[in-house]
Design an enzyme around this catalytic site. Structure first.
Site, PDB file in Angstrom:
ATOM      1  CG  ASP A   7      -1.853   1.167   1.247  1.00 24.85           C
ATOM      2  OD1 ASP A   7      -2.360   1.552   0.172  1.00 24.85           O
ATOM      3  OD2 ASP A   7      -2.085   1.730   2.336  1.00 24.85           O
ATOM      4  CD  GLU A  68      -4.394   1.775  -2.852  1.00 23.00           C
ATOM      5  OE1 GLU A  68      -5.022   1.127  -2.002  1.00 23.00           O
ATOM      6  OE2 GLU A  68      -4.086   2.968  -2.719  1.00 23.00           O
ATOM      7  CG  ASP A 141      -0.994   3.316   5.897  1.00 23.09           C
ATOM      8  OD1 ASP A 141      -1.235   3.996   4.892  1.00 23.09           O
ATOM      9  OD2 ASP A 141      -1.046   3.761   7.063  1.00 23.09           O
TER      10      ASP A 141
END
Length: 176
Positions: A7, A68, A141
């Site tokens: 992330d 991501e 996160d």
């Protein structure tokens, strides 16, 4: 299949490793956050993220890296930092020959919670349930990184079938 989920972020870059196959219980191998000081020079922050990602790749030896996909936000500065951290993760994996997959936030949320509009608390709760953890990983996160890995494990078989079908179709067109 062992997947490192990333992330991306300049201040907090979530990382999580999940092992398993679609349709079977999954196992969390590790979870954490690579942190950089907000007041540090950009180049130094990117190097720190690279070192952190490299340590995770060395320690956990994933077969895939799921990152991501950066999407448009209103805050251009945030998008730039996220994109830069994302590029570092992709570079580290690609340098080692590890395949990289990009997944959008809504794709990850839909895979893990059933809704592409789920909030962070819902994602954390489902990650906790799916990986049979005692508590949601903190910060968010870290939970998001695990969700990315889960999403990739569950979607990889379908993506592989689509790629194979596309390749076969392309071969047929060439041979006709």
């Amino acid at each position: 299949m062992r997947v490192l989920g990333v992330d991306p972020g300049l201040t907090r870059c979530g990382v999580g490793v999940v092992e398993g196959v679609a349709g079977r219980p999954l196992t969390m191998v590790g979870v954490g956050v690579v942190r950089t000081p907000a007041d540090a020079e950009l180049g130094h922050r990117l190097v720190a993220i690279e070192r952190g990602i490299e340590e995770w790749l060395d320690a956990h030896r994933p077969e895939f890296v799921a990152v991501e996909r950066v999407f448009s936000q209103h805050n251009v500065r945030t998008v730039m930092g996220t994109a830069q951290a994302s590029a570092v993760a992709m570079l580290c994996a690609s340098r080692r020959g590890i395949p990289v997959a990009l997944h959008t936030p809504s794709e990850v949320k839909a895979a893990v919670t059933g809704s592409g509009r789920a909030d962070k608390a819902q994602v954390g709760a489902m990650v906790t349930r799916l990986l049979r953890l005692d508590a949601p990983p903190k910060p968010a996160d870290a939970a998001d990184a695990l969700a990315l890995a889960i999403c990739h494990i569950w979607r990889a078989p379908a993506l592989n079938r689509l790629q194979q079908a596309h390749a076969q179709h392309s071969v047929r067109k060439v041979t006709r």
